[in-house]
Design a protein around this motif. Sequence first.
Motif, mmCIF file in Angstrom:
data_model
loop_
_atom_site.group_PDB
_atom_site.id
_atom_site.type_symbol
_atom_site.label_atom_id
_atom_site.label_comp_id
_atom_site.label_asym_id
_atom_site.label_seq_id
_atom_site.Cartn_x
_atom_site.Cartn_y
_atom_site.Cartn_z
ATOM 1 N N MET A 132 -38.478 52.278 48.295
ATOM 2 C CA MET A 132 -37.157 53.430 47.917
ATOM 3 C C MET A 132 -36.501 53.369 46.860
ATOM 4 S SD MET A 132 -34.853 53.380 50.380
ATOM 5 C CE MET A 132 -33.303 53.891 51.186
ATOM 6 N N GLY A 133 -37.069 54.549 45.895
ATOM 7 C CA GLY A 133 -36.095 55.395 44.655
ATOM 8 C C GLY A 133 -35.164 56.116 45.477
ATOM 9 N N ILE A 134 -34.364 55.824 44.061
ATOM 10 C CA ILE A 134 -32.753 56.782 43.990
ATOM 11 C C ILE A 134 -33.496 58.488 43.950
ATOM 12 C CG2 ILE A 134 -30.989 57.916 42.292
ATOM 13 C CD1 ILE A 134 -31.543 55.180 41.296
ATOM 14 N N ARG A 135 -32.621 59.265 45.435
ATOM 15 C CA ARG A 135 -32.815 60.638 45.512
ATOM 16 C C ARG A 135 -32.845 61.346 43.846
ATOM 17 N NH1 ARG A 135 -29.106 63.534 49.839
ATOM 18 N NH2 ARG A 135 -29.185 65.783 48.500
ATOM 19 N N ASN A 136 -33.177 62.650 44.088
ATOM 20 C CA ASN A 136 -32.900 62.973 42.430
ATOM 21 C C ASN A 136 -32.796 62.211 40.958
ATOM 22 O OD1 ASN A 136 -33.083 65.328 44.222
ATOM 23 N ND2 ASN A 136 -31.054 65.247 44.387
ATOM 24 N N PHE A 137 -33.488 61.190 41.656
ATOM 25 C CA PHE A 137 -33.297 60.648 39.880
ATOM 26 C C PHE A 137 -33.743 61.152 38.759
ATOM 27 C CE2 PHE A 137 -35.168 57.738 37.084
ATOM 28 C CZ PHE A 137 -34.411 56.933 37.012
ATOM 29 N N GLY A 138 -34.662 62.654 38.719
ATOM 30 C CA GLY A 138 -35.015 62.768 37.483
ATOM 31 C C GLY A 138 -33.820 63.518 36.883
ATOM 32 N N ASP A 139 -32.765 64.185 37.905
ATOM 33 C CA ASP A 139 -32.251 65.540 37.508
ATOM 34 C C ASP A 139 -30.263 64.093 37.020
ATOM 35 O OD1 ASP A 139 -33.286 67.576 38.268
ATOM 36 O OD2 ASP A 139 -32.138 67.470 40.473
ATOM 37 N N HIS A 140 -30.588 63.192 37.602
ATOM 38 C CA HIS A 140 -29.390 61.716 37.640
ATOM 39 C C HIS A 140 -29.469 61.504 36.221
ATOM 40 C CE1 HIS A 140 -26.918 61.799 41.238
ATOM 41 N NE2 HIS A 140 -28.025 62.043 41.929
ATOM 42 N N ALA A 141 -30.698 60.916 35.372
ATOM 43 C CA ALA A 141 -31.031 60.684 34.242
ATOM 44 C C ALA A 141 -30.659 61.748 33.489
ATOM 45 C CB ALA A 141 -32.676 60.071 34.065
ATOM 46 N N ALA A 142 -31.685 63.350 33.827
ATOM 47 C CA ALA A 142 -30.896 63.880 32.546
ATOM 48 C C ALA A 142 -29.400 64.299 32.413
ATOM 49 C CB ALA A 142 -31.438 65.461 32.986
ATOM 50 N N ASN A 143 -28.486 64.411 33.928
ATOM 51 C CA ASN A 143 -27.431 64.191 33.639
ATOM 52 C C ASN A 143 -27.026 63.023 32.327
ATOM 53 O OD1 ASN A 143 -24.942 65.181 34.280
ATOM 54 N ND2 ASN A 143 -24.951 63.787 35.854
ATOM 55 N N GLU A 144 -26.938 61.874 33.011
ATOM 56 C CA GLU A 144 -26.947 60.712 32.182
ATOM 57 C C GLU A 144 -26.978 60.849 30.606
ATOM 58 O OE1 GLU A 144 -26.693 55.610 32.402
ATOM 59 O OE2 GLU A 144 -27.314 56.864 34.063
ATOM 60 N N ARG A 145 -28.042 60.955 30.213
ATOM 61 C CA ARG A 145 -28.514 61.695 28.666
ATOM 62 C C ARG A 145 -27.862 62.229 28.733
ATOM 63 N NH1 ARG A 145 -33.513 61.278 30.868
ATOM 64 N NH2 ARG A 145 -34.010 63.604 31.411
ATOM 65 N N THR A 146 -27.157 63.477 28.614
ATOM 66 C CA THR A 146 -26.463 64.473 28.333
ATOM 67 C C THR A 146 -24.764 63.757 27.802
ATOM 68 O OG1 THR A 146 -27.555 66.165 29.322
ATOM 69 C CG2 THR A 146 -25.267 66.969 28.436
ATOM 70 N N LEU A 147 -24.683 62.774 29.697
ATOM 71 C CA LEU A 147 -23.182 62.497 29.186
ATOM 72 C C LEU A 147 -23.452 61.951 27.513
ATOM 73 C CD1 LEU A 147 -20.655 61.065 29.839
ATOM 74 C CD2 LEU A 147 -21.881 59.643 30.975
ATOM 75 N N LEU A 148 -24.659 60.614 27.493
ATOM 76 C CA LEU A 148 -24.904 59.497 26.474
ATOM 77 C C LEU A 148 -24.601 60.915 25.307
ATOM 78 C CD1 LEU A 148 -26.873 57.128 27.972
ATOM 79 C CD2 LEU A 148 -24.760 56.843 27.806
#
Length: 124
Positions: free
Chosen positions: A1-17
């Motif tokens: 079971m994966g995280i829903r919309n993982f790619g979008d959340h990862a991009a959002n986190e990279r932008t924050l960092l």
Amino acid sequence: MGIRNFGDHAANERTLLSWIRSGIAVMAFGFLVEKFTIFLSYIGAALHQQQRFRSSVSAQAVGLALVALGLAAIASATYRYRVRGLTIDAEAMSTAGRSRTAVGLGIGLTLIGIFLFVYLAVGL
């Protein structure tokens, strides 16, 4: 079971960092601008020079403005991260909107950069 919309959340986190790194860099530069005269005083004392360097009000103002802009960048990035995270998980489609904060920070940094350039070129 994966995280829903993982790619979008990862991009959002990279932008924050990325915004956090930029904010820290702007704050560090502001600290350097404000405290550079202390370094000059120590160098003058070490070289036994009669002329002492005094802290400039302009340098202090620019340094504090850069620290404030860095803090604003980090605070706005954190807020945008949270809002975008909720938007990514929402079922309904929404528009991305415009980033007035990023444009405002860019304009602020540009104006401070121009002031620094004039300050160094003319020697206010």
